[in-house]
Design an enzyme around this catalytic site. Structure first.
Site: not given
Length: 316
Positions: A219, A230
């Site tokens: 991300d 995650k």
């Protein structure tokens, strides 16, 4: 199937909260609707969020001050994934030139993502040695996290297409089960052999041998290579390091954030207690139970074997 696209003056996207039970396409016509879809994870995954951000600028309307307010809200809808703000900025920079210029910029972000995912799949598959590979992964990094094909799961798809994939071990990915609900759904659709495992089983199975590589998405990648992904990714990196298994991050160049020096500066989103104490509307813990719910963790760069982007392979 495309996760997200621009169709007849609106955004159409797959509502990922309803998978695997139902595959429903939402039609998004306002920035408020898009912000809601992003926050409740109807659309998720760093590349898909970048495309959503760019297309979302086309939905902003009103006086200049109102447009600026809507764009700011969209940009901040999720803080950890750098692609969302990047996508918004790509399209918003064209606002002075008019709507057609904004549309062209947004569609360019979409089309670049399509090309990037295919390039990452090819480059990642080329990097991995051997045939009949067993791959471990966490969360969802396939076409649902992009427009098509995806990042880490895009590498898996390329391996499968080349006849080099033996099996995927997919972590369930608590608390929202993106691995159990989404990754297994995508693997089944591509006909790739796979088994689902509990999150806590990942490091143990790495230690037992038989896993050839861990592939994850990202991300945000800091300038030094520290990678936010995650929650659960860091545990896999530690397990992979101990077992001598390659730990590979697959993400587009746009996920690298040179303005963030290291993982210490990455803002980690906490999504509140409800996702921990309930699961799909069913309460697991007693009323009043408090919880910590970091949606991401940061893997230090020294635990990462390679970062595969659409442009290059980086070895931190």
């Amino acid at each position: 199937m495309r996760t997200i696209d621009w169709v007849d003056g609106a955004i159409e996207l797959v509502d990922q909260t309803l998978l695997p039970d139902k595959c429903v396409t939402l039609r998004i016509e306002t920035v408020g609707e898009l912000v809601d879809a992003i926050r409740r994870l109807a659309v998720r995954g760093a590349p898909a969020l970048g495309v959503a951000g760019a297309l979302g600028v086309l939905l902003a309307d009103g006086e200049p001050a109102q447009v600026a307010e809507q764009i700011a809200a969209l940009r901040a809808a999720r803080p950890t994934a750098v692609n969302l703000a990047w996508g918004v900025d790509q399209a918003a920079a064209q606002l002075p030139r008019g709507r057609e210029a904004v549309l062209a910029a947004a569609l360019r972000v979409r089309d670049d993502d399509l090309a990037a995912c295919r390039a990452m799949g090819e480059r990642g598959a080329d990097l991995l040695e051997g045939d009949r590979l067993r791959i471990m992964t966490v969360c969802n990094t396939g076409g649902l996290a992009a427009v098509e094909r995806g990042t880490a799961l895009g590498v898996v798809q390329t391996l499968h297409e080349r006849g080099r994939l033996a099996e995927v071990l997919a972590l369930e990915t608590r608390p929202l089960l993106q691995g159990a609900r989404l990754t297994t759904w995508e693997l089944a659709r591509m006909g790739a052999p796979h088994r689902l495992i509990a999150d806590s089983a990942g490091p143990y199975l790495l230690a037992k041998g038989g896993v050839d590589a861990v592939l994850i998405g990202a991300d945000r990648i800091a300038a030094n290579g520290d990678t936010a992904n995650k929650i659960g990714s860091y545990a896999l990196a530690l397990g992979a390091e101990r077992a001598g298994v390659p730990f590979i991050v697959v993400a587009p160049e746009t996920t690298i954030d040179p303005g963030t020096p290291s993982g210490d500066q990455i803002d980690i989103e906490d999504r509140g207690a409800d996702e921990i104490v309930t699961i799909r509307g069913v309460r697991l813990a007693p009323e009043g139970t408090q919880a910590l719910n970091p949606a991401f963790d940061v893997t230090p760069h020294d635990l990462i074997t390679a970062i595969v982007t659409d442009k290059r392979v980086i070895r931190p």
